[in-house]
Design a protein around this motif. Structure first.
Motif, PDB file in Angstrom:
ATOM      1  N   THR A  72      -0.275   4.218   0.901  1.00 52.88           N
ATOM      2  CA  THR A  72      -1.158   5.054   1.528  1.00 52.88           C
ATOM      3  C   THR A  72      -0.160   5.790   2.703  1.00 52.88           C
ATOM      4  O   THR A  72       0.760   5.366   2.905  1.00 52.88           O
ATOM      5  N   GLN A 114      -6.186   1.474  -0.292  1.00 50.90           N
ATOM      6  CA  GLN A 114      -6.711   2.605   0.045  1.00 50.90           C
ATOM      7  C   GLN A 114      -7.883   2.602   0.821  1.00 50.90           C
ATOM      8  O   GLN A 114      -7.748   3.510   1.898  1.00 50.90           O
ATOM      9  N   GLU A 155      -8.270   6.233   2.828  1.00 46.77           N
ATOM     10  CA  GLU A 155      -7.411   7.226   2.159  1.00 46.77           C
ATOM     11  C   GLU A 155      -8.220   7.477   0.671  1.00 46.77           C
ATOM     12  O   GLU A 155      -7.934   7.989  -0.134  1.00 46.77           O
ATOM     13  N   ALA A 204       0.821  -1.246   0.090  1.00 52.13           N
ATOM     14  CA  ALA A 204       0.026   0.009  -0.110  1.00 52.13           C
ATOM     15  C   ALA A 204       0.705   1.182  -0.041  1.00 52.13           C
ATOM     16  O   ALA A 204       1.846   1.359   0.773  1.00 52.13           O
ATOM     17  N   GLN A 217      -4.418  -1.757  -5.182  1.00 51.47           N
ATOM     18  CA  GLN A 217      -3.967  -0.784  -4.303  1.00 51.47           C
ATOM     19  C   GLN A 217      -5.154   0.181  -3.793  1.00 51.47           C
ATOM     20  O   GLN A 217      -5.082   0.744  -2.824  1.00 51.47           O
ATOM     21  N   ARG A 218      -6.450   0.061  -4.840  1.00 54.79           N
ATOM     22  CA  ARG A 218      -7.532   0.873  -4.413  1.00 54.79           C
ATOM     23  C   ARG A 218      -8.233   0.180  -3.090  1.00 54.79           C
ATOM     24  O   ARG A 218      -8.711   0.822  -2.223  1.00 54.79           O
TER      25      ARG A 218
END
Ligand SMILES: Cc1cc2nc3c(=O)[nH]c(=O)nc-3n(C[C@H](O)[C@H](O)[C@H](O)COP(=O)(O)OP(=O)(O)OC[C@H]3O[C@@H](n4cnc5c(N)ncnc54)[C@H](O)[C@@H]3O)c2cc1C
Length: 372
Positions: free
Chosen positions: A84, A348, A353, A82, A344-345
């Motif tokens: 983030t 997040q 985030e 991540a 990745q999403r």
């Protein structure tokens, strides 16, 4: 006469008590168990929650992760680091919850542990709460008694809107390898998932069913999954617990009382994340009751409105995504998890985030083959 009695010392109750006490209000927390108490939970917490408090959560965090590993029926893995700002927190609930209630006590809130709310009466413009230690009185109440709680019903919330789900958690006292990522497996359990969340001093393995019935014996499914991590399920503390998923907006206020946390049915219907929304509703409940005590008109109504605005709007997208994803999990996994950028999403989202509203429309478009 207390300004407020908070029923339940989980994240929602402690958050409400902390902020009310900080405003100088007299607060009594009733908790039927003794802290530290175990609560079946994976203990994944979005670091986003830190912004709602002015203390350092570090002593309550077991470990943090940036590495996420997703699998489908135990295979087809995808891993992501991540990017983030903050990693995801992993907590042990007995530590986290005891820490939070201690923060509320440090602000002046009183805790009566091992003291259950048994029944309620509204009389002479205040609430009387009957307990094994006798009646207690407060001008306002917060029901934060969790998924198994009965206080919402006592307050007259007879037909709350929710979807009942459930999960089994196995607390393993042996830590996994140092580089163990946060693991989520889809597909093995049709309308749910399996997890392994690393902790500094162990691992939390579990299986959650979010929609419909399961034909397979979940404990056996979890046993097989745990074996894949060299964890012997019979050597773990295993517990099942209901989860009250959000299923639509509803009133969360009544006469001088609010419902918060899982008692208010605010668990994410896609991930079953409940700690962050429980903390948030606790914070908002405190703001509303503080305003009401100060004579604010319609302060409690504004609590319902703010929860709908902040949490309901996101949950609506989560529910849509959940319905679509778990309808055909193999497709959901392919386009919602494995698709470039999706892991990745997901990371997040879990770290707070990214909002569902930002990703869901894109995911739904892909999952529905462009129909939506
Ligand atoms: C197996 C499992 C795994 C999960 N994993 C995650 C995760 O990884 N991340 C996440 O964000 N969420 C997770 N959740 C959801 C999360 O655990 C809950 O949503 C969260 O604990 C709700 O917080 P709360 O404060 O509303 O209630 P709770 O934490 O349940 O606290 C309620 C408190 O009220 C007390 N109480 C009940 N009745 C009374 C009474 N009559 N009088 C006095 N006290 C009373 C209880 O003893 C309890 O201490 C998971 C849930 C399950 C079941």
């Amino acid at each position: 006469m207390w300004d407020c009695i908070v029923i339940g010392a989980g994240p929602a109750g402690s958050a409400a008590a902390y902020h009310l006490a900080k405003q100088g209000r007299s607060v009594l927390i009733l908790e039927k168990d003794m802290h530290p108490r175990y609560k079946p939970c994976g203990g994944g917490v979005s670091p986003e929650v830190a912004q709602w408090f002015d203390f350092d959560f570090s002593p309550a965090i077991s470990t943090t992760v940036r590495r996420f590993r997703f699998t489908y029926e135990g295979g087809d893995p995808v891993e992501v680091e991540a990017t983030t700002r903050e990693p995801l927190w992993l907590v042990r609930r007995e530590v986290f919850d005891a820490f939070l209630v201690a923060q509320a006590q440090a602000q002046g809130a009183q805790l009566k542990a091992g003291c259950a709310a048994l029944s309620l009466r509204f009389e002479d413009s205040a609430w009387t709460v009957d307990t094994p230690e006798g009646p207690l009185r407060a001008r306002y109440l917060v029901a934060a008694d969790g998924a198994k709680g009965t206080v919402a019903k006592m307050l007259g919330f007879e037909a709350r809107r929710f979807r009942m789900a459930g999960a089994i958690e196995a607390e393993c006292a042996t830590p996994g390898p140092a580089d163990l990522p946060l693991c989520l497996d889809f597909g093995t359990v049709g309308k749910g998932y399996l997890w392994n969340f690393p902790k500094a001093d162990g691992q939390s393995l579990g299986v959650g069913v979010l929609r419909g019935r399961q034909n397979r014996h979940l404990r056996d499914v979890l046993k097989d999954y745990a074996a894949g991590f060299d964890v012997e399920l019979d050597g773990c503390a295993v517990a099942a617990h209901p989860i009250v998923l959000w299923d639509g907006d509803q009133d969360l206020h009544t006469q001088q009382a609010l419902i918060a946390g899982e008692a208010a049915c605010i668990v994410d219907p896609f991930t079953a994340e409940g700690i962050r929304p429980s903390l948030r509703t606790g914070v908002l409940a405190a703001e509303a009751i503080h305003a009401a005590l100060g004579g604010g008109d319609r302060a409690l109504e504004s609590y319902t409105a703010r929860v709908q605005q902040e949490i309901g709007a996101e949950m609506m997208w989560a529910r849509r995504l959940s319905a679509m994803f778990f309808h055909l999990p193999s497709l959901g996994y392919k386009v919602g998890v494995k698709h470039p950028g999706s892991p990745q999403r997901m990371a997040q989202l879990l770290c707070g985030e990214l909002r569902y509203s930002e990703v869901a429309q894109r995911a739904l478009h892909r999952l529905s083959g462009g129909i939506f």
